[in-house]
Every structure is written in structure tokens, then in C-alpha cells.
Design an enzyme around this catalytic site. Structure first.
Site, PDB file in Angstrom:
ATOM      1  N   CYS A  86      33.903 -43.463  25.869  1.00  0.00           N
ATOM      2  CA  CYS A  86      34.974 -43.011  24.990  1.00  0.00           C
ATOM      3  C   CYS A  86      36.155 -43.973  25.018  1.00  0.00           C
ATOM      4  O   CYS A  86      36.664 -44.297  26.101  1.00  0.00           O
ATOM      5  CB  CYS A  86      35.443 -41.623  25.405  1.00  0.00           C
ATOM      6  N   CYS A  94      43.581 -39.604  27.101  1.00  0.00           N
ATOM      7  CA  CYS A  94      43.150 -38.226  26.899  1.00  0.00           C
ATOM      8  C   CYS A  94      42.770 -37.562  28.229  1.00  0.00           C
ATOM      9  O   CYS A  94      42.094 -38.167  29.054  1.00  0.00           O
ATOM     10  CB  CYS A  94      41.970 -38.191  25.934  1.00  0.00           C
ATOM     11  N   CYS A  97      38.352 -35.314  29.479  1.00  0.00           N
ATOM     12  CA  CYS A  97      37.186 -35.658  30.299  1.00  0.00           C
ATOM     13  C   CYS A  97      37.633 -36.262  31.621  1.00  0.00           C
ATOM     14  O   CYS A  97      38.595 -37.039  31.671  1.00  0.00           O
ATOM     15  CB  CYS A  97      36.283 -36.650  29.566  1.00  0.00           C
ATOM     16  N   GLN A 276      30.712 -18.785  25.095  1.00  0.00           N
ATOM     17  CA  GLN A 276      30.510 -20.036  25.824  1.00  0.00           C
ATOM     18  C   GLN A 276      30.590 -21.233  24.878  1.00  0.00           C
ATOM     19  O   GLN A 276      30.103 -21.191  23.753  1.00  0.00           O
ATOM     20  CB  GLN A 276      29.167 -20.017  26.540  1.00  0.00           C
ATOM     21  N   CYS A 400      32.984 -19.824  36.470  1.00  0.00           N
ATOM     22  CA  CYS A 400      33.319 -21.144  35.940  1.00  0.00           C
ATOM     23  C   CYS A 400      34.201 -21.921  36.892  1.00  0.00           C
ATOM     24  O   CYS A 400      34.601 -23.053  36.585  1.00  0.00           O
ATOM     25  CB  CYS A 400      34.007 -21.013  34.579  1.00  0.00           C
TER      26      CYS A 400
END
Length: 447
Positions: A86, A94, A97, A276, A400
Site C-alpha cells: 500500500c 494511514c 493497517c 462482521q 475480537c
């Protein structure tokens, strides 16, 4: 893993200070641990265990328990390092991620190490004691070679900069990184062309691409006093607006929901309702829960934090007309959707409210099976203690956050439950997030 403060009084800011460090183990949160020559702990992003890097401090001051930093120069790279696919990934860019710079297999291994560390530190469990083989399984279709990125994110929250450009937030910042394309966005989101148009006057745009249908939706949050634009995107889409006064989500045009599929059933998911994000996640987690619980005809079951009824529907199918399912959910719109989705089952009831408040009021004193899928903070000691007292044959905990899971597993052990099995799934590739399903049973049955 945090060092004690060297000095109880915070000192001068160290932001911008650079240190040459050896990188230690991965930690929960998408970073690794290192120490300065003076012994101060660094939480370093954009690096991997075993590397030697130049780390630049992004947050922290003298005497703080730890500093946050970015690896800005890689002196000795790991064999697991790849060039980030990316163009928006990297220090100061960003924040979506965490592991673009790691091979896919290495990402899953790092997540497994985090789960193991949290289980040991917060629950006192080894992987073997948790019935876990230590692996984090990729979702179907996500096992790609290094340098390729799965397009999995079916819901993307875009921020808007001062010039009206859509982008994503930088790490731990309100600043916007304008982008032309998000690599992890699902094809159904990318094809809307959100990044190519002017969003002046908007604070944010959420784009949703259902995987169980062709439904597409955008939810617009205007800046105070701004008018809603005429929305013309590259594909048919319904439009919702977040109202400034009450924060409610209101329909502008199109359906106020999207349709998703799992376990052979269609689920209506309204704006703000939970589903999800990974296209394979609902089916993957539903199967893991049902395989772990092994419902029987006539069972009574609880589905806590039930959302729009995914697990309640699967349970209702399996316990049959002689069984019964109670779902509890705090979100008003999600409860409406769950009741709609499960209207065909006479023995399913959905109650609205917080689990810790509603469950005691139900008068339920026993249940055969329990599913809980709490928010990131976990269920907590009070709720776990209540659940342990219901004598369920098996309990499925969907998590999670491995830290919250481990804390709650410790509380379940105090309440007389042991972990029979644990499975981990990489349903958030390129990020540090991971999903787990733990199956618990009464301790005496495990002996």
C-alpha cells in the site's frame, strides 16, 4: 509489558528523538517492544521482532512508563519483511493497517504470539491448556503470496479533509490521509468511487457493501450546519444521514438496511447495526460456534450481545421447536432487525438492554448453551460470574480482543469453567486484530 516509570514526574517531550534499537517481541496493539540504552520501553510500529532499526518517538516524555515510536530506518531487516504493497502505509501515514510490511504468514504468526502472551499473562493458560494448537487460520481465499493484499473490508469509514477529499485517519490522530484507493476495501466498496468525488461539507462517509446481496449503502455525517450533497456514485446505492441534533441515522433514499447471508438465512442489518466486516467472517464464526457447542434438539440457549441475531438464528435452527433461545442486545435498531430476522421462530425472544441489567431481570436460572460475543472491552467479572452460575453444558465466547478474552477466561475459571478448545481466525488481514472462539465447559466434566 511496560516498564515502571523512572521518575514519577513527567519530563520534557521526547517527540522526534531517535534511538537505534534492537526490536524485541510483538505486543498487543500492532507494535513491537524495544528499549533505549537508558532502559526506557519503546512501543515501535512498522517493525518486526529481531530487526535493528532507527526508531523515532511519536508520543511520550522523559520519565513516562513507555514511549511510542515509528521505525523510520531499517538497519537489519527481518526475513519476514516485505515492501508494503500500500502506498499509504508507513510512518506518519494511514493508521488502518499495522502489518503491511510483514509477509501474510508472519502476520498470522505474530497474532498467535499475542494471543499466547495474553492467555498466559491474564488467564494463566498455556496454549495446550486452552486446547489451542497455536495457529491463526486465514479466511477462505485470503491465503495470498507476499505482496498481495486481500480485499476484505466490506465497511469502510472515510474521513474528509478541509479540501473535501475522502481519506483515512492517520495512526492515533484526527489528521486525514487522502487516498485514491484502499487496498483492503472490498470490491463492492471500491466500485462506489468514494475517493474520486468532492465531499466538502461532510465530516465522514461510511461505505457498506453487503456480501449477501448487491446492497450498497453510504452513511453521511455532515459538518455542523452543512447541507447534504446530491450523491451520485458509480453504482446504485442507498443513502443515510447522521442527524446533528440527536445523532440518529435517518434515511435519505433507498433501503434503510442491507441484506446479508449466513447459514442459509438472510439477515437484515440496519444502519448502525453490527455485522462482521470480513465477507467470510459471519459464516466462519457461526460454524466454529455451532461445532463447539453441538446443540441438541430441545436445548435452551442464550445469545448475549446478539446483534441482528446471527447466532440466535443458527441456534434456533438446531434446537428445534422444543428448544428455546433468548437473545439480548443493547442497540435499539439491532433489536428491531433481530426480531424481524427471527420472526419465523416461535421459541426465540429478543430483549433490549445491557446484558448485565437485562439478564438478571429475566429470572432465568439455568441454560443448556450460552453464546456471548461482547464488545472489545469484554463481558466483565459480574456478567461472567452470573453466566457461570447458570450451569450451561457448554459456553461459546467469541472475542475480537485477546486481552479481554483472556481476562474473562480467568473469571470463568473462578466460576468453575475450563477452556475446552480455542480457535483463532485472521479475519482482519494487515491489521493487528484477530478473532477467537473459545469453547468452555464445567471443570468437573474436563477431569
Amino acid at each position: 509489558m511496560q516498564a515502571e516509570p523512572k521518575n514519577p514526574q513527567a519530563g520534557n517531550s521526547l517527540v522526534g528523538q531517535e534511538y537505534e534499537v534492537e526490536i524485541g517481541p510483538v505486543a498487543h496493539g500492532g507494535h513491537c517492544i524495544a528499549r533505549t540504552a537508558e532502559g526506557q520501553v519503546l512501543f515501535v510500529r512498522h517493525t518486526l521482532p529481531g530487526e535493528k532499526v532507527i526508531a523515532r518517538v511519536t508520543e511520550g516524555e522523559e520519565g513516562a512508563r513507555f514511549l511510542r515510536a515509528d521505525a523510520v530506518t531499517i538497519l537489519d531487516p527481518s526475513k519476514d519483511r516485505v515492501e508494503a504493497p500500500c502506498p499509504y502505509a508507513g510512518p506518519g501515514r494511514c493508521g488502518g493497517c499495522d502489518w503491511q510490511h510483514a509477509k501474510p504468514g508472519a502476520q498470522r504468526r505474530l497474532k498467535g504470539e499475542v494471543i499466547a502472551e495474553q492467555l498466559k499473562r491474564l488467564a494463566g493458560l498455556t496454549p495446550e491448556e486452552a486446547g489451542w494448537d497455536g495457529t491463526v487460520m486465514p479466511a477462505e481465499g485470503d491465503k495470498l503470496p507476499p505482496g498481495e493484499v486481500p480485499s476484505w473490508r466490506t465497511r469502510v469509514q472515510y474521513a474528509v479533509d478541509a479540501d473535501g477529499n475522502a481519506g483515512l485517519r492517520r495512526h492515533r490522530s484526527h489528521e486525514v490521509e487522502p487516498i485514491e484507493h484502499c487496498m483492503i476495501a472490498a470490491d463492492g466498496v471500491s466500485e462506489l468511487g468514494i475517493e474520486q468525488r468532492d465531499w466538502s461539507g461532510m465530516a465522514s462517509i461510511e461505505a457498506i457493501a453487503a456480501t449477501g446481496s448487491q446492497d450498497r449503502q453510504v452513511i453521511l455525517t455532515p459538518k455542523p450546519g452543512a447541507r447534504l450533497p446530491i450523491v451520485e456514485l458509480d453504482k446504485p446505492v442507498s443513502v443515510m444521514r447522521v442527524e446533528e441534533k440527536d445523532g440518529g441515522v435517518h434515511r435519505v433514499h433507498g433501503r434503510p438496511f442491507v441484506r446479508e447471508r449466513a447459514d442459509g438465512r438472510t439477515y437484515r442489518v440496519g444502519s448502525g447495526g453490527f455485522w462482521q466486516v470480513h465477507p467470510k467472517a459471519a459464516e466462519t464464526l457461526m460454524l466454529a460456534v455451532m461445532q463447539g457447542l453441538l446443540p441438541r434438539k430441545g436445548d435452551t440457549a442464550l445469545d448475549l450481545y446478539c446483534g441482528v441475531g446471527l447466532f440466535a438464528g443458527a441456534l434456533a435452527d438446531r434446537v428445534g421447536e422444543q428448544g428455546a433461545v433468548l437473545g439480548i442486545e443493547s442497540g435499539k435498531r439491532a433489536v428491531e432487525d433481530a426480531r424481524h430476522n427471527l420472526a419465523g421462530f416461535d421459541r426465540v425472544r429478543i430483549e433490549q438492554g445491557k446484558v448485565e441489567a437485562v439478564l438478571p431481570r429475566t429470572g432465568i436460572t439455568e441454560a443448556d448453551l450460552i453464546v456471548l460475543d461482547p464488545p472489545r472491552a469484554g463481558a466483565g467479572k459480574q456478567t461472567v460470574r452470573h453466566l457461570a452460575g447458570l450451569g450451561a453444558r457448554r459456553i461459546a465466547y467469541v472475542a475480537c480482543d485477546p486481552a479481554a478474552l483472556a481476562r474473562d477466561l480467568g473469571y470463568f475459571r473462578e466460576g468453575g469453567y475450563r477452556v475446552r478448545s480455542l480457535r483463532a481466525f485472521d479475519l482482519f488481514p494487515m491489521t493487528h486484530h484477530v478473532e477467537c472462539v473459545a469453547i468452555l465447559e464445567p471443570t468437573e466434566r474436563g477431569r
